[in-house]
Design an enzyme around this catalytic site. Structure first.
Site, short mmCIF file in Angstrom:
data_model
loop_
_atom_site.label_atom_id
_atom_site.label_comp_id
_atom_site.label_asym_id
_atom_site.label_seq_id
_atom_site.Cartn_x
_atom_site.Cartn_y
_atom_site.Cartn_z
N LYS A 116 0.80 -0.91 -0.05
CA LYS A 116 0.11 0.30 -0.11
C LYS A 116 1.27 1.08 0.11
O LYS A 116 0.60 2.42 -0.72
CB LYS A 116 -0.71 -0.30 1.16
CG LYS A 116 -1.68 0.70 1.66
CD LYS A 116 -1.92 1.23 3.43
CE LYS A 116 -1.05 1.33 3.81
NZ LYS A 116 -1.48 2.20 5.19
N THR A 117 1.64 1.58 0.93
CA THR A 117 2.73 2.27 0.79
C THR A 117 3.66 2.73 -0.56
O THR A 117 3.37 3.94 -0.60
CB THR A 117 3.72 2.63 2.04
OG1 THR A 117 2.77 2.16 3.05
CG2 THR A 117 4.22 3.76 2.73
N ASP B 6 -4.76 8.16 4.42
CA ASP B 6 -4.31 6.97 4.49
C ASP B 6 -5.07 6.60 5.60
O ASP B 6 -5.50 7.18 6.67
CB ASP B 6 -2.72 7.13 5.43
CG ASP B 6 -2.20 5.70 4.83
OD1 ASP B 6 -2.69 4.72 4.19
OD2 ASP B 6 -0.96 6.48 5.63
N GLU B 7 -5.15 5.72 6.31
CA GLU B 7 -6.04 4.47 7.03
C GLU B 7 -7.18 5.71 6.77
O GLU B 7 -8.03 5.30 7.87
CB GLU B 7 -5.29 4.98 8.32
CG GLU B 7 -4.17 4.65 8.51
CD GLU B 7 -3.89 2.97 8.63
OE1 GLU B 7 -4.80 2.17 8.20
OE2 GLU B 7 -2.31 2.35 8.68
N GLN C 57 -8.98 -3.34 8.86
CA GLN C 57 -8.61 -3.64 9.90
C GLN C 57 -8.43 -2.15 10.15
O GLN C 57 -7.74 -1.56 11.14
CB GLN C 57 -6.65 -3.37 9.34
CG GLN C 57 -5.76 -4.79 8.79
CD GLN C 57 -4.44 -3.74 8.65
OE1 GLN C 57 -3.98 -3.85 8.88
NE2 GLN C 57 -4.25 -3.87 6.98
N ARG D 244 0.51 -9.83 10.98
CA ARG D 244 1.86 -9.27 10.83
C ARG D 244 2.56 -10.15 11.01
O ARG D 244 3.18 -9.77 11.01
CB ARG D 244 2.08 -8.55 12.72
CG ARG D 244 1.24 -7.99 13.45
CD ARG D 244 0.74 -6.71 12.21
NE ARG D 244 -0.42 -6.55 11.11
CZ ARG D 244 -0.68 -6.12 10.46
NH1 ARG D 244 0.90 -5.03 9.62
NH2 ARG D 244 -1.61 -6.22 9.31
#
Length: 771
Positions: free
Chosen positions: A55-56, A243-244, A274, A620
């Site tokens: 994503k980043t 973002d998020e 998430q 994770r």
DNA sequence: TCCGAGCCACTTTTT
DNA sequence: GTGGCTCGGA
């Protein structure tokens, strides 16, 4: 499809006959979806980016692309994140692509820092001066407390904390006092909630201060009252990136929608699976209804995972599929091998910590770095068992989270001095340090100052100035107050000529604050003095006091010592966005995870949020994910028997390997005279182990080959010790729950004890102490 | 002003 | 079990 091509897609296509060949270098190595997310610059875009899907990379490349294509200049881009860390990282990564032009990205930052920037420019619209102070959570609670006091309410029944959190909730939902419904006003102090909220806002205005919620809420008010101001920002921000997005609250959503209305070039990036911050106002709804809010939106799903093994992904995907409210996406990977998710049942919390410690040492023995491993817990109280174990083992570990630098007493005090020098109206700062160190301004005098200030509707400093010219205070108090005010004035004068650093040193010295801690003999004093030095160090990095104070309020990152070679220990919340080769997920028990409190207060939606948290935990892990649960756990000083988490049942069988110890159940149990230790627990509550997860655990451990103990040596120890009785018949014993009693029957670990208050009970020896 | 007893609550936490 | 807070007494 052509109609849907963005300007940049067309521009790229037009660059050369063969678009492929002309594609700039920064697009190389992106997969199709990532590339689509980068090129779809025009119109609303929802980028659903699963965990570990790059994503980043996609979003930083997207911003760089817009700049490369000259679709906008850096200052015409609005890019918002939730944390300073995320903003910093984004800036660094874009910088790596575009070089020094990155410095022009002045609108890349957190919601709050951008909100503050805009608010400083139009503060007067909402009755503030541009120099307003930003209050942190602690100040908010103090202020709320004052408001409750002033309203004459019972402070025991209605806490400042409670009011602050109700107000926060309203602000998160974009509600100013006039917009809170009558029904909701009852959420606090029997209908007084709204008037308290109004009073709180009035106080803020007098203090020339804004709390975190205000930073956005005031923006919204300004935009709504002044369409011309709004239009100015709508024009300025040609492209917006969020973002998020799944973590946005209503206020943030409204803010974004106002700004995006005109150009509609908004790209929201997030993962509904998430969303784990519902409890502080985040609305998953925002991301779920994006296509409705922005008709014609393009939805791009990043589902190819570059992080984890197939088994880990399968476990995570199957688990999260149990949620009803989600947009739905399925992670996949090209990776083929890798270990399965390990699930281990243990006797109690202590044993869990011990086995995880052993596992970590075993991994270390195989050459794995300690910082490649992380223990992720639901709640911070679970950390203690691990810290204790790690200390015993001498295993270096690092806790992420906990009290932050700027939340420490001495740091807040030092900052309060600076705040008061910068803004004489800052009553909260005045209150905090007027008598710290003690300068004869005790509770009595302070109360008089407060009373006078309230009556005259003046800030405390202004009120003090009048009082020291009057006879209302005793001679001693008056002198003390005069000296304090003179000191503040002197510093304010000195501020004109001194650098922030020199000013800070002067203040800490002349105020006697440094000496206050030097003279303090407690063990904490040394570290407090160190922290004061840290403050001076931090201040010296700023050109103005104002810039430093904004930094403190908005960019107060926790100082994370970047030392390698230590195991990570943190909450699941803190782990979002991180990844580790080996992840331990302990405490998967009903009541702990999912958290009972969460379920009680939030019902079904809260359960889904807990499940998302489990999903975050599993995803994770890169190579190894090890879930565990304990049959018994000591909580708040009481022993509790617990059920394996329902989330364990939701994991797919073929992605999971159940790892158990002999001696607990299964093979070794058969060698015991009649029961396993677990059978003993069943005496207390028959149904506890009659659920699918537990049955599966038992079944799996009986299957030879599957249930290989993780650490054979230790496991054997457990089973060998299983037969030795600890108390003889007739011994007097103590039980945490039942109190004193006498052993009347002993079968291995299983004892029957006649308790003085509750009669005969069957208990396990490990719960008993000699008495 | 400071300290100890008693009482309470106790998930997650950026800005 | 523990830490944080308040209140009352020295």
């Amino acid at each position: 499809m052509n109609a849907r091509l963005s300007i940049s897609e067309r521009a790229l296509a037009g660059l050369a006959p063969a678009a492929e060949a002309a594609a700039p270098a920064y697009l190389e190595g992106l997969n199709d979806e990532q590339r689509e997310a980068v090129l779809a610059t025009e119109g609303p875009v929802l980028m659903l980016a699963g965990a570990g899907t790059g994503k980043t990379r996609a979003l930083t490349t997207r911003l760089a692309h817009i700049l490369f294509m000259r679709l906008a200049e850096p200052w015409q881009l609005l890019a918002v994140t939730f944390t300073n860390k995320a903003a910093r990282e984004m800036k660094e990564r874009i910088g790596a692509l575009i070089g020094e032009r990155v410095e022009g990205l002045q609108w890349l930052g957190t919601f709050h820092s951008i909100g503050a920037q805009i608010l400083r420019r139009h503060a007067e619209v909402v009755g503030l001066k541009p120099s307003f102070t930003i209050l942190d959570a602690d100040d908010q609670v103090r202020l709320a407390k004052q408001v409750i006091e002033a309203a004459g309410l019972d402070e025991k029944r209605w806490s400042g904390r409670g009011l602050a959190s109700v107000i926060d909730g309203w602000k998160n939902r974009g509600l100013t006092p006039d917009k809170v419904s009558a029904n909701e006003a009852w959420h606090f102090a029997e209908g007084k909630g709204v008037s308290l909220y109004s009073a709180y806002q009035e106080r803020l205005k007098t203090l020339n201060a804004a709390d975190f919620g205000d930073l956005l809420l005031h923006n919204i008010t300004i935009f709504q009252r002044h369409p011309d101001i709004l239009a100015q920002y709508q024009d300025k921000f040609r492209y917006m990136l969020v973002d998020e997005y799944q973590d946005t609250n209503v206020a943030q959503y409204l803010w974004l929608r106002l700004l995006a209305q005109k150009r509609r070039n908004i790209c929201c990036v997030g993962d509904d699976d998430q969303s784990i911050y519902g409890w502080r106002g985040a609305e998953v709804e925002n991301i779920l209804k994006f296509e409705k809010d922005f008709p014609g939106a393009r939805v791009i799903r990043l589902e190819r995972n570059y992080r984890s093994t197939p088994a880990i992904l399968s476990a995570a995907s199957t688990l999260i599929a149990a949620n009803k409210t989600r947009l739905g996406k399925t992670l996949w990977t090209e990776a083929t091998d890798g270990e399965r998710v390990k699930v281990r049942g243990v006797w109690d919390g202590e044993e869990e910590a011990r086995l995880i410690g052993d596992d970590i040492e075993a991994e270390q023995g195989k050459g794995r770095g300690l910082s490649d491993m992380a223990v992720l817990v639901r709640a911070s109280f679970q950390m203690r068992a691990f810290e204790e174990r790690f200390l015993t083992l001498g295993l270096p570990y690092r806790v992420v989270g906990g009290p932050r630098f700027y939340e420490r007493e001495e740091v807040r005090d030092a900052v309060a001095y600076l705040r008061l020098v910068r803004s004489a109206d800052d009553d909260l700062a005045f209150d905090r340090i007027a008598n710290k160190p003690a300068r004869k301004l005790g509770g009595q005098t302070m109360q008089q100052i407060h009373a006078f200030a309230r009556a005259q509707n003046l800030p405390l400093t202004a009120a003090s100035r009048i009082l020291i010219e009057s006879d209302d205070l005793g001679a001693a108090s008056r002198g003390a107050l005069r000296r304090f005010i003179e000191m503040i004035d002197r510093w304010a004068g000195a501020a004109e000529n001194l650098s922030p650093r020199d000013l800070t040193e002067l203040i800490l010295d002349e105020s006697g604050y440094t000496d206050y801690w030097k003279n303090n003999k407690s063990a904490k004093a040394d570290s407090k003095l160190d922290n004061l030095k840290e403050v001076v160090q931090a201040v010296s990095e700023f050109d103005t006091l104002a810039a430093y104070l904004d930094h403190v309020a908005l960019v107060a990152d926790r100082s994370e010592a970047e030392a390698g070679g230590a195991v990570w220990l943190m909450t699941l919340h803190a782990a979002k966005g991180l990844e580790f080769p080996v992840v331990f997920l302990p405490g998967w028990e009903e009541g702990v995870f999912p958290s009972q409190r969460s379920l009680d207060e939030g019902g079904a939606p809260a359960l889904e949020e807990e499940r998302r948290l489990a999903y975050v935990g599993i995803t994770r892990a890169r190579e190894s994910c090890r879930v565990s649960f304990a049959a018994n756990r000591q909580m708040y000083g009481r022993w509790q028997t617990s059920l394996p988490s329902r989330f364990i049942d939701e994991l797919p069988e073929d992605a999971v390997e159940v790892v158990s110890q002999p001696g607990l159940y299964g093979n070794a149990a058969a060698s015991l005279p009649s029961h396993s230790r677990f059978d003993a627990t069943r005496l207390e509550e028959d149904s506890y182990y009659d659920n699918p997860g537990w049955r599966r655990a038992r079944a799996a451990s009986a299957r030879p080959g599957v249930a290989a103990p993780m650490i054979e040596g230790r496991a054997r120890e457990v089973s060998v010790s299983a037969g030795a009785p600890k108390f003889a018949v007739g011994a007097r014993v103590f039980h945490d729950k039942f109190g004193y009693g006498r052993v009347i029957l002993a079968e291995g670990q299983k004892l029957t004890v006649d308790f003085e208050h509750s009669g005969a009970k069957k208990v396990v020896d490990s719960f008993l102490k000699g008495a």
